[in-house]
Design a protein around this motif. Structure first.
Motif, PDB file in Angstrom:
ATOM      1  N   LEU A   5      37.321  48.128  49.503  1.00  0.00           N
ATOM      2  CA  LEU A   5      36.947  47.758  48.134  1.00  0.00           C
ATOM      3  C   LEU A   5      37.001  46.243  47.985  1.00  0.00           C
ATOM      4  CD1 LEU A   5      36.577  48.287  45.017  1.00  0.00           C
ATOM      5  CD2 LEU A   5      39.072  48.322  44.895  1.00  0.00           C
ATOM      6  N   PHE A   6      35.953  45.674  47.442  1.00  0.00           N
ATOM      7  CA  PHE A   6      35.954  44.248  47.134  1.00  0.00           C
ATOM      8  C   PHE A   6      35.850  44.096  45.613  1.00  0.00           C
ATOM      9  CE2 PHE A   6      34.853  41.606  51.067  1.00  0.00           C
ATOM     10  CZ  PHE A   6      35.334  42.569  51.955  1.00  0.00           C
ATOM     11  N   ILE A   7      36.854  43.427  45.026  1.00  0.00           N
ATOM     12  CA  ILE A   7      36.782  43.165  43.586  1.00  0.00           C
ATOM     13  C   ILE A   7      36.263  41.746  43.402  1.00  0.00           C
ATOM     14  CG2 ILE A   7      38.082  42.985  41.430  1.00  0.00           C
ATOM     15  CD1 ILE A   7      39.951  45.103  42.413  1.00  0.00           C
ATOM     16  N   VAL A   8      35.107  41.613  42.747  1.00  0.00           N
ATOM     17  CA  VAL A   8      34.450  40.306  42.618  1.00  0.00           C
ATOM     18  C   VAL A   8      34.671  39.748  41.209  1.00  0.00           C
ATOM     19  CG1 VAL A   8      32.240  39.108  42.747  1.00  0.00           C
ATOM     20  CG2 VAL A   8      32.710  41.001  44.294  1.00  0.00           C
ATOM     21  N   THR A  21      45.939  36.834  36.486  1.00  0.00           N
ATOM     22  CA  THR A  21      44.876  37.756  36.911  1.00  0.00           C
ATOM     23  C   THR A  21      45.040  38.121  38.378  1.00  0.00           C
ATOM     24  OG1 THR A  21      43.408  36.617  35.389  1.00  0.00           O
ATOM     25  CG2 THR A  21      42.370  38.073  36.977  1.00  0.00           C
ATOM     26  N   THR A  22      45.250  37.109  39.212  1.00  0.00           N
ATOM     27  CA  THR A  22      45.324  37.384  40.643  1.00  0.00           C
ATOM     28  C   THR A  22      46.595  38.182  40.968  1.00  0.00           C
ATOM     29  OG1 THR A  22      46.230  35.157  40.909  1.00  0.00           O
ATOM     30  CG2 THR A  22      43.914  35.457  41.420  1.00  0.00           C
ATOM     31  N   ARG A  23      47.672  37.918  40.222  1.00  0.00           N
ATOM     32  CA  ARG A  23      48.910  38.677  40.459  1.00  0.00           C
ATOM     33  C   ARG A  23      48.661  40.162  40.186  1.00  0.00           C
ATOM     34  NH1 ARG A  23      52.872  40.953  37.964  1.00  0.00           N
ATOM     35  NH2 ARG A  23      52.131  40.486  35.861  1.00  0.00           N
ATOM     36  N   ARG A  24      48.013  40.427  39.025  1.00  0.00           N
ATOM     37  CA  ARG A  24      47.767  41.822  38.657  1.00  0.00           C
ATOM     38  C   ARG A  24      46.760  42.494  39.586  1.00  0.00           C
ATOM     39  NH1 ARG A  24      47.288  42.338  32.200  1.00  0.00           N
ATOM     40  NH2 ARG A  24      48.747  40.717  31.619  1.00  0.00           N
ATOM     41  N   LEU A  25      45.758  41.729  40.005  1.00  0.00           N
ATOM     42  CA  LEU A  25      44.747  42.315  40.901  1.00  0.00           C
ATOM     43  C   LEU A  25      45.369  42.677  42.247  1.00  0.00           C
ATOM     44  CD1 LEU A  25      41.523  40.217  40.225  1.00  0.00           C
ATOM     45  CD2 LEU A  25      41.859  42.653  39.816  1.00  0.00           C
ATOM     46  N   LYS A  26      46.229  41.781  42.721  1.00  0.00           N
ATOM     47  CA  LYS A  26      46.877  42.045  44.016  1.00  0.00           C
ATOM     48  C   LYS A  26      47.742  43.307  43.921  1.00  0.00           C
ATOM     49  CE  LYS A  26      49.964  40.119  47.418  1.00  0.00           C
ATOM     50  NZ  LYS A  26      50.637  38.966  47.986  1.00  0.00           N
ATOM     51  N   GLU A  27      48.478  43.382  42.813  1.00  0.00           N
ATOM     52  CA  GLU A  27      49.329  44.551  42.578  1.00  0.00           C
ATOM     53  C   GLU A  27      48.480  45.826  42.624  1.00  0.00           C
ATOM     54  OE1 GLU A  27      52.506  43.472  39.446  1.00  0.00           O
ATOM     55  OE2 GLU A  27      51.389  45.181  38.642  1.00  0.00           O
ATOM     56  N   LYS A  28      47.334  45.745  41.963  1.00  0.00           N
ATOM     57  CA  LYS A  28      46.452  46.914  41.892  1.00  0.00           C
ATOM     58  C   LYS A  28      45.937  47.305  43.281  1.00  0.00           C
ATOM     59  CE  LYS A  28      45.229  49.167  38.979  1.00  0.00           C
ATOM     60  NZ  LYS A  28      45.832  50.464  38.698  1.00  0.00           N
ATOM     61  N   ILE A  29      45.492  46.299  44.038  1.00  0.00           N
ATOM     62  CA  ILE A  29      44.951  46.592  45.372  1.00  0.00           C
ATOM     63  C   ILE A  29      46.043  47.208  46.254  1.00  0.00           C
ATOM     64  CG2 ILE A  29      44.191  45.475  47.514  1.00  0.00           C
ATOM     65  CD1 ILE A  29      41.853  45.212  45.931  1.00  0.00           C
ATOM     66  N   LEU A  30      47.257  46.633  46.183  1.00  0.00           N
ATOM     67  CA  LEU A  30      48.340  47.155  47.023  1.00  0.00           C
ATOM     68  C   LEU A  30      48.679  48.590  46.640  1.00  0.00           C
ATOM     69  CD1 LEU A  30      50.673  44.031  47.393  1.00  0.00           C
ATOM     70  CD2 LEU A  30      48.953  44.914  48.995  1.00  0.00           C
ATOM     71  N   SER A  31      48.672  48.855  45.332  1.00  0.00           N
ATOM     72  CA  SER A  31      49.029  50.221  44.924  1.00  0.00           C
ATOM     73  C   SER A  31      47.925  51.205  45.340  1.00  0.00           C
ATOM     74  CB  SER A  31      49.343  50.272  43.431  1.00  0.00           C
ATOM     75  OG  SER A  31      48.334  50.903  42.710  1.00  0.00           O
ATOM     76  N   LEU A  32      46.672  50.781  45.238  1.00  0.00           N
ATOM     77  CA  LEU A  32      45.570  51.671  45.652  1.00  0.00           C
ATOM     78  C   LEU A  32      45.636  51.947  47.153  1.00  0.00           C
ATOM     79  CD1 LEU A  32      42.616  50.162  43.578  1.00  0.00           C
ATOM     80  CD2 LEU A  32      43.579  52.442  43.321  1.00  0.00           C
TER      81      LEU A  32
END
Ligand code: UDP
Ligand code: MG
Length: 319
Positions: A5-8, A21-32
């Motif tokens: 998955l690439f989040i653009v 934003t980047t903190r939350r996005l990273k958290e999301k990617i790691l959890s997924l």
């Protein structure tokens, strides 16, 4: 193997929101990843749209510290739609699935889970739709509503209350490349791709920090862009209005003529009023035709929509 998955995320002068934003996005990617919903090699792609603040420096630093972050730097500011397309086209070959979202955290990151579920159910495109516009002003709400109404009247297939928060499969993204227009209005183009689509509703939040990069003037320009790049019905409308007015003026001529013959000549005002009416109508008509002529001119030139200056991307996964 699980999908990458690439989040653009297009970013223009977003130094104030980027850390969060980047903190939350990273958290999301790691959890997924933890849940096994996405595979290794998934990335967060931050597109710097010619920012004048520290946005690019921050992106570069993020990338150096963590291979999860990729950075695309455009050679100058080209606007949200072009920046988003630049990000999508840059990752096209690598990503199995992409999700585009704004940098300001107005789009609810948690909706990503549901979007992925829909993707796994077979959807090639999943639209994020705002369930309520609580955070928007009355003015923004009503103008937006008017915009969607006009679009649907013009026969343009747009998803109501959908901005550019959407998931696209590799296949859909490849098809998007075929739409070569210079005047980009992704919200109008993406539905033309077709395939099986889905919708995920979410509540739109306030901008986390910083200011909107879309003041009223830009918003109106964007709406005009959307209408004229998706439909030529306004031209036909002018033609119909012209025919109707011609018919009415013939009747008026007849009536005035008969009155004249009968000895009741109408005053100068009648002439002035009709001059004004037709003068202004002609101006409107020329304006609308000019809009399309101008568009044609831009499309013929077919200038590149963006130029990528730098692409920071870690091929190997270090995690
Ligand atoms: N943006 C961009 N280039 C621009 C203007 C905006 O890349 O020239 C990005 C911006 O950083 C944000 C997204 O487009 O991620 C949406 O912009 P914004 O939130 O300011 O618009 P609004 O939500 O107010 O309509
Ligand atoms: Mg915003």
């Amino acid at each position: 193997m699980k999908e990458k998955l690439f989040i653009v995320v297009p970013c223009y002068n977003e130094e104030e929101v980027l850390p969060e934003t980047t903190r939350r996005l990273k958290e999301k990617i790691l959890s997924l990843k933890g849940q096994g919903k996405i595979g290794e090699g998934s990335r967060i792609v931050l597109v710097d749209d010619g920012s004048k603040d520290k946005t690019w420096a921050m992106i570069r630093e993020l990338h150096e510290k963590d291979p999860l972050f990729s950075g695309v730097k455009l050679s100058r500011n080209r606007g949200h739609q072009n920046a988003l397309l630049a990000g999508l086209m840059t990752v096209k070959g690598e990503a199995d699935v992409t999700i585009s979202m704004d940098a300001d955290l107005q789009d609810d990151i948690d909706a990503v889970d549901e979007m992925l579920d829909k993707y796994h159910e077979g959807c090639e495109i999943v639209y994020g739709v705002r369930s309520a516009r609580k955070t928007d002003t009355f003015f923004k709400k009503s103008t937006a509503q008017g915009f969607y109404k006009i679009m649907s009247r013009l026969g343009v297939d747009v998803v109501y209350n959908h901005a550019d928060y959407r998931l696209m499969s590799r296949r859909a993204l490849e098809e998007l490349e075929g739409f070569r227009e210079v005047n980009l209005f992704l919200r109008g183009i993406v539905p033309l791709i077709g395939f099986q689509t889905g919708v995920v509703t979410y509540e739109r939040h306030e901008r986390f920090a910083g200011e909107s990069k879309y003041p009223l003037k830009k918003m109106l320009a964007f709406a005009t862009e959307g209408i004229t790049s998706m439909s030529i019905r306004p031209i036909r409308l002018i033609f119909s209005v012209g025919c109707l007015l011609f018919f009415l003026s013939l009747i008026a001529l007849l009536v005035f003529g008969i009155r004249c013959i009968c000895g009741y000549p109408d005053g100068l005002l009648t002439i002035a009023a009709s001059l004004w009416t037709f003068g202004s109508l002609q101006l409107i008509a020329i304006g609308v035709v000019g809009e399309y002529v101008g568009k044609n001119y831009m499309e013929t030139k077919a200038r590149p929509k963006f130029i990528v200056e730098t692409y920071l991307h870690a091929e190997e996964d270090n995690d």
